[in-house]
Design a protein around this motif. Structure first.
Motif, short mmCIF file in Angstrom:
data_model
loop_
_atom_site.label_atom_id
_atom_site.label_comp_id
_atom_site.label_asym_id
_atom_site.label_seq_id
_atom_site.Cartn_x
_atom_site.Cartn_y
_atom_site.Cartn_z
N GLY A 187 4.37 -7.92 -1.41
CA GLY A 187 4.44 -6.68 -2.18
C GLY A 187 3.84 -5.53 -1.41
N PHE A 188 3.84 -4.36 -2.02
CA PHE A 188 3.29 -3.18 -1.36
C PHE A 188 2.87 -2.14 -2.39
CE2 PHE A 188 7.92 -2.68 -1.63
CZ PHE A 188 8.02 -1.47 -2.30
N LEU A 189 2.13 -1.16 -1.88
CA LEU A 189 1.69 -0.03 -2.69
C LEU A 189 1.89 1.20 -1.81
CD1 LEU A 189 -1.62 -0.24 -4.65
CD2 LEU A 189 -1.06 1.82 -3.44
N LYS A 190 2.67 2.15 -2.27
CA LYS A 190 2.99 3.34 -1.45
C LYS A 190 2.51 4.59 -2.17
CE LYS A 190 7.52 3.10 -1.15
NZ LYS A 190 8.90 3.34 -0.73
N LEU A 191 1.87 5.47 -1.44
CA LEU A 191 1.38 6.71 -2.03
C LEU A 191 1.97 7.89 -1.27
CD1 LEU A 191 -2.41 5.78 -2.40
CD2 LEU A 191 -0.58 5.48 -4.08
N VAL A 192 2.23 8.97 -1.99
CA VAL A 192 2.78 10.18 -1.36
C VAL A 192 1.82 11.33 -1.65
CG1 VAL A 192 4.70 11.80 -1.37
CG2 VAL A 192 5.15 9.38 -1.65
N PHE A 193 1.39 12.02 -0.59
CA PHE A 193 0.44 13.13 -0.72
C PHE A 193 1.08 14.43 -0.28
CE2 PHE A 193 -2.03 9.31 0.05
CZ PHE A 193 -2.99 9.37 -0.95
#
Ligand SMILES: Cc1cc2nc3c(=O)[nH]c(=O)nc-3n(C[C@H](O)[C@H](O)[C@H](O)COP(=O)(O)OP(=O)(O)OC[C@H]3O[C@@H](n4cnc5c(N)ncnc54)[C@H](O)[C@@H]3O)c2cc1C
Ligand SMILES: NC(=O)c1ccc[n+]([C@@H]2O[C@H](COP(=O)([O-])OP(=O)(O)OC[C@H]3O[C@@H](n4cnc5c(N)ncnc54)[C@H](O)[C@@H]3O)[C@@H](O)[C@H]2O)c1
Length: 433
Positions: A363-369
C-alpha cells in the motif's frame, strides 16, 4: 404550526431534526421507512458489517443475524436520541404542497421552514431486461443474504467494488462490468489501478470499457467489450450504476429549481423557495453519509440563526476494500488540471512496522502540498486503516496546515500513522529541492 418540518430520517434529516429540537424548536420528522435512512438500513452499516464478517465458507445466516444486530442496535439508539430531543415522528411519506405546508398520511402540516432530506435511490438506466427476476440493486441484495456461485455486477463504482469483495471473499465467482476505462473513476488514478490489481488477485474478473446492451432471461448479460459483442451468465446480476435523488413526486403545487432531479441550493442550503431547505444526497455532490450529516447540522444552525459550528468541506471519501482506500482534497492530477503548483510526498507501506506485523498488503500514502505555501492540499491512501488515518489528513487540509506543521506532532510507534511523518518528510524534501 411547527418551527421545522424535516422530510427524511436518514443521517442528514435525523441530524438536523435533533439539533433544531435540542435548541428548543418544535420539529416534525417525516419518515415512512426506518430511521437511519439508506446509510443505516441498506447502505454504509450493513455493507461494512458484511465486509467485516465475510470469509471462505462463511455462514450467511449468522452473517445476516450479525448485520441485523448491529443495525437494530444503532437504530434503537437514534430513535432514543430523537425521542429525548422531543422530535415528533410521523411515519408517512410527505409531499411538499406549499412554501410552508406538507401533506402526509392524509393530514396537512404547517412549518416556518421545511427541510428536504429525502436522499437517493438506486439508478435504473433503461437497459432492456433490468427488471428480470434475479437482477437486483444493493437494496434487494442486502435483504437476501445467501451464498451465490456466480454474480455479475454492472458498475465498478463504490457499491460495485465493495459488494464484489463481499461475495468474492465468500467464494462466489464475480465479474464486474464497468463502462468507463477504470473502476472508481472519481478517485485518484493510482488508487483505482492498485485496487484493480488486488481485485484480480482476489479472483474478481474485471472488464472496463464494457457497455451493457441488454439482459435476457436465464440472466445472460449482453455487452460490447473492445468492439466485440460478448455475453456472460450469472445467477444474480447486481445493478450498481449510481444513485438518483428521491425527489420524484415530492412536490405538488410548488416547483423548486432542480437539475436532473437534484434540488438546487445556495450556500445556506436554501432552495429557490426561501422557506424550503435541502441537504444530503438529494442535493447531489458526494453521496456520502458524513456529508449529509454535516450538512444537516449546518442547515439546522443556519435555521436557528447561528453560524454553523460544523464545517461541510472538504469531504473525505473512503472505500472499505482490503487494503482500504481513502482520499481527501486535491490529487496531483487535480492540481495539474487547475494549474496549481505542487509537490508530492509518498510513503510506501512496505517499510511500515505495523503493516508488516498486521500482514497488511502492499500500500501507500500520498500527500500533495502547495509548492509556495507548503499547505497540505490533498491525500490519497491505500493501506490498512486508511479510513481512520484520513481524519488526521482531513483536519490538516481543512485547516490549511503546512508540511512543517504536520511534522510537529510525535506519532506513536509502531503505528500505521508513522507513514504520515514519512510522506510529509518526502514532500518537504520535494518542496525544498
Ligand atoms: C450500499 C450502500 C453503501 C453505502 N456505504 C456508504 C459508506 O460506507 N459511507 C458513506 O458515507 N456513505 C455510504 N453510502 C451512501 C449513504 O448511505 C448516503 O450518502 C446517505 O445515506 C445519504 O443520507 P441522506 O440523509 O441524504 O439520505 P438517506 O439516507 O437516503 O435518507 C433519506 C430518507 O428519506 C426518506 N424519504 C424519502 N422520500 C421521502 C418523503 N417523500 N417523505 C419523507 N421521507 C422520505 C427515505 O425513506 C430515507 O429514509 C452507501 C450507500 C449505499 C446504497
Ligand atoms: N464507502 C462508501 O463511502 C460508499 C459505499 C457505497 C456507496 N457509496 C455511495 O453510493 C453512491 C452510489 O454508488 P454506486 O457505486 O452505485 O455509484 P457510482 O457513481 O460510484 O458508480 C457507478 C458506476 O457505474 C458505472 N456505470 C454506469 N452505467 C453503467 C452501465 N450501463 N454499464 C456499466 N457501468 C455503468 C459508472 O461508470 C460508475 O463507475 C456513490 O455516490 C457512493 O458515494 C459510498
Amino acid at each position: 404550526m411547527y418551527d421545522l418540518l424535516v422530510l427524511g430520517g436518514g443521517p442528514g434529516g435525523a441530524a438536523a431534526a435533533r439539533r433544531a429540537a435540542q435548541a428548543g424548536k418544535s420539529v416534525a420528522l417525516f419518515e415512512p421507512r426506518s430511521i437511519g435512512g439508506t446509510c443505516l438500513n441498506r447502505g454504509c452499516i450493513p455493507t461494512k458489517a458484511l465486509l467485516h464478517g465475510v470469509g471462505p465458507g462463511c455462514d450467511f445466516a449468522a452473517l445476516a443475524a450479525e448485520k441485523a444486530r448491529v443495525v437494530d442496535t444503532l437504530r434503537a439508539g437514534m430513535e432514543r436520541q430523537l425521542a429525548s430531543a422531543k422530535v415528533t415522528l410521523i411515519p408517512h411519506p410527505a409531499t411538499v404542497t406549499g412554501a410552508h405546508t406538507v401533506a402526509a398520511g392524509g393530514v396537512r402540516y404547517e412549518g416556518e421552514a421545511i427541510l428536504a432530506a429525502v436522499g437517493s435511490v438506486p439508478a435504473r438506466p433503461p437497459i432492456p431486461g433490468l427488471d428480470l427476476p434475479g437482477v437486483v440493486t444493493s437494496d434487494e441484495l442486502l435483504e437476501d443474504l445467501r451464498p451465490r456461485e456466480r454474480m455479475i455486477i454492472l458498475g465498478g463504482g463504490v457499491i460495485g467494488v465493495e459488494l464484489a469483495c463481499v461475495w468474492a471473499a465468500a467464494g462466489c465467482r464475480v465479474t464486474i462490468l464497468e463502462a468507463l476505462e477504470r473502476i472508481l473513476a472519481n478517485l485518484d488514478r493510482e488508487l483505482s489501478q492498485s485496487l484493480t490489481l488486488q481485485l484480480k488477485r482476489d479472483g474478481v474478473e474485471l472488464l472496463t470499457g464494457a457497455h451493457v446492451t441488454r439482459i435476457s432471461p436465464g440472466l445472460t448479460v449482453h455487452f460490447t467489450h473492445k468492439g466485440a459483442e460478448q455475453t456472460a451468465q450469472a445467477e444474480t446480476v447486481l445493478a450498481a450504476m449510481g444513485r438518483v435523488p428521491a425527489t420524484a413526486g415530492l412536490f405538488a403545487g410548488v416547483e423548486p429549481a432542480m437539475e436532473r432531479g437534484f434540488l438546487q441550493v445556495n450556500e445556506r442550503f436554501q432552495t429557490s423557495i426561501p422557506s424550503l431547505y435541502a441537504i444530503g444526497d438529494a442535493i447531489g455532490g458526494a453521496m456520502l453519509a458524513h456529508k449529509a450529516e454535516a450538512e444537516g447540522c449546518a442547515a439546522a444552525d443556519l435555521l436557528l440563526g447561528r453560524a454553523p459550528v460544523r464545517g461541510v468541506s472538504p469531504v473525505p471519501a473512503c472505500v472499505y476494500t482490503d487494503p482500504e482506500i481513502a482520499q481527501v482534497g486535491l490529487t496531483a492530477d487535480d492540481c495539474k488540471a487547475r494549474g496549481i503548483p505542487f509537490a508530492a510526498g509518498k510513503c510506501v507501506m512496505g517499510g511500515n512496522g505495523r503493516t508488516l506485523i498486521a500482514g497488511g498488503k502492499r500500500g501507500f500514502l500520498k500527500l500533495v502540498f502547495h509548492a509556495q505555501t507548503h499547505a497540505l492540499l490533498g491525500a490519497c491512501l491505500y493501506c490498512c486503516r486508511a479510513t481512520d488515518l484520513i481524519s488526521e489528513l482531513t483536519l490538516a487540509v481543512t485547516l490549511g496546515l503546512t508540511a512543517e506543521q504536520l511534522l510537529r506532532p510525535v506519532r506513536p510507534h509502531p503505528t500505521f500513522s508513522e507513514a504520515v511523518t514519512e510522506a510529509v518528510e518526502a514532500g518537504l524534501a520535494a518542496l525544498t529541492r
